[in-house]
Enzyme design. Structure first.
Site, PDB file in Angstrom:
ATOM      1  N   CYS A   2       0.841  -1.196   0.000  1.00  0.00           N
ATOM      2  CA  CYS A   2       0.000   0.000   0.000  1.00  0.00           C
ATOM      3  C   CYS A   2       0.874   1.243   0.000  1.00  0.00           C
ATOM      4  CB  CYS A   2      -0.901   0.054   1.236  1.00  0.00           C
ATOM      5  SG  CYS A   2      -1.845  -1.436   1.561  1.00  0.00           S
ATOM      6  N   ARG A  18      -4.926   6.936  -0.147  1.00  0.00           N
ATOM      7  CA  ARG A  18      -4.095   5.729  -0.154  1.00  0.00           C
ATOM      8  C   ARG A  18      -4.414   4.847  -1.353  1.00  0.00           C
ATOM      9  NH1 ARG A  18      -6.040   1.772   3.360  1.00  0.00           N
ATOM     10  NH2 ARG A  18      -4.116   0.606   2.892  1.00  0.00           N
ATOM     11  N   ASN A  81       0.054  -2.496   5.067  1.00  0.00           N
ATOM     12  CA  ASN A  81       0.671  -3.769   5.389  1.00  0.00           C
ATOM     13  C   ASN A  81       2.098  -3.583   5.929  1.00  0.00           C
ATOM     14  OD1 ASN A  81       0.254  -6.522   5.556  1.00  0.00           O
ATOM     15  ND2 ASN A  81       1.073  -6.953   3.518  1.00  0.00           N
TER      16      ASN A  81
END
Length: 318
Positions: A2, A18, A81
């Site tokens: 991400c 994001r 993550n």
């Protein structure tokens, strides 16, 4: 993997967004948690929002599991993550505010108005290795939190929780944030400016074309390369005025760190790619999103919904 980005306009309004990079969807959608909602919590009993929130989530066991969310005051948070490094407390710790890892975005966005408030509150928080139920594993995450003035990063490792001021206003994945903040120094020579001609011995060297100052700019899909790209683009994107221009800035910056199929194959043979990109404008309290399959941006304004209600609102599927 991400990528997260935060910046503010000339009036101090937050823009926060994001990319969610992975290989499959989970039935996620845009969800609003209104102020009168009472969200079941394994350690707090219930989470009672002070502020309404909107973001991308899965609803499970009557709780919104937010990938990212923002509130009506202009505070936003995203979980990214962090495999190989994330370590949460095995049990709750008496005398602290105990949160299951999946609750962190909702708790932050529903309870606080500024990054400064979050930073102070985290001194007494324990993030516990607790899943919402047996259907879901605990995701190894770290978090970026932003408002109109600043951002911070929350990382839990084997030696405890670390909270970092984030002067770059971006986050990707592993290694830990301090490593990324050091690594960007390797790219201080990269510039958006056009290089002037130089003389070597008796020859004059001229750049091939526009963008020559970015020779050496990392182009990979790995977290370190995406972090550098996002940080560079976020720092050098020209200031814009107005909602449309700033939303475009946000999504174009995210595109600079996005992933397409064919670039990153996982060990099981599937490709990792940017499933969706999303973002929040505090100027209009509007949440925007688009998907890999449908790049046209959609939006939902918080003011169009009953923020005083008690039921979670499923605004749209991703």
């Amino acid at each position: 993997m991400c990528t997260g980005v935060r910046f503010a306009d000339s009036k101090g309004n937050l823009y926060f967004g994001r990319n969610l990079d992975w290989c499959e969807h989970y039935g996620e959608g845009v969800v609003i948690t209104p102020r009168a909602a009472r969200i079941p919590s394994p350690f707090l009993g219930t989470i009672e929002p002070k502020h309404a929130c909107i973001g991308m989530a899965i609803i499970e066991a009557e709780a919104p599991l937010y990938f990212d969310c923002a509130n009506e005051t202009g505070l936003a948070v995203a979980g990214l993550n962090f495999p190989g490094y994330a370590v949460f407390a095995p049990e709750p710790v008496e005398g602290t505010v105990n949160l299951a890892a999946y609750e962190v975005p909702l708790w932050i966005a529903s309870q606080f108005s500024t990054v400064a408030e979050v930073r102070a509150a985290l001194d007494n928080v324990t993030i516990v290795n607790k899943a919402v139920n047996d259907l879901w594993a605990v995701s190894p995450l770290h978090w970026i939190v932003g408002d109109g003035a600043e951002s911070l990063v929350i990382e839990c490792e084997a030696d405890g929780m670390h909270v970092y001021d984030n002067g770059l206003d971006v986050l990707t994945n592993q290694p830990p944030f301090p490593w990324h903040a050091e690594n960007v120094r390797n790219y201080m020579h990269v510039s958006c400016e056009h290089p002037e001609p130089v003389t070597w011995t008796r020859d004059t060297l001229k750049a091939f074309g526009t963008g020559a100052g970015m020779v050496g700019f990392p182009g990979g899909y790995d977290p370190a390369s995406r972090f550098v790209r996002a940080a560079f683009l976020n720092a050098n994107y020209p200031a814009e005025e107005g909602e449309a221009a700033n939303v475009t800035r946000l999504f174009r910056t995210l595109e600079g760190a996005s992933m397409c199929k064919g670039g990153a194959k996982m060990t099981d043979g599937r490709y990792e790619y940017t499933l969706f990109s999303d973002g929040f404008s505090a100027a209009t309290r509007t949440y925007y999103w688009c998907t890999y399959e449908d790049p046209a941006r959609r939006s939902a304004c918080m003011d169009d919904y009953d923020l005083d209600g008690a039921e979670l609102l499923r605004v749209a599927a991703a």
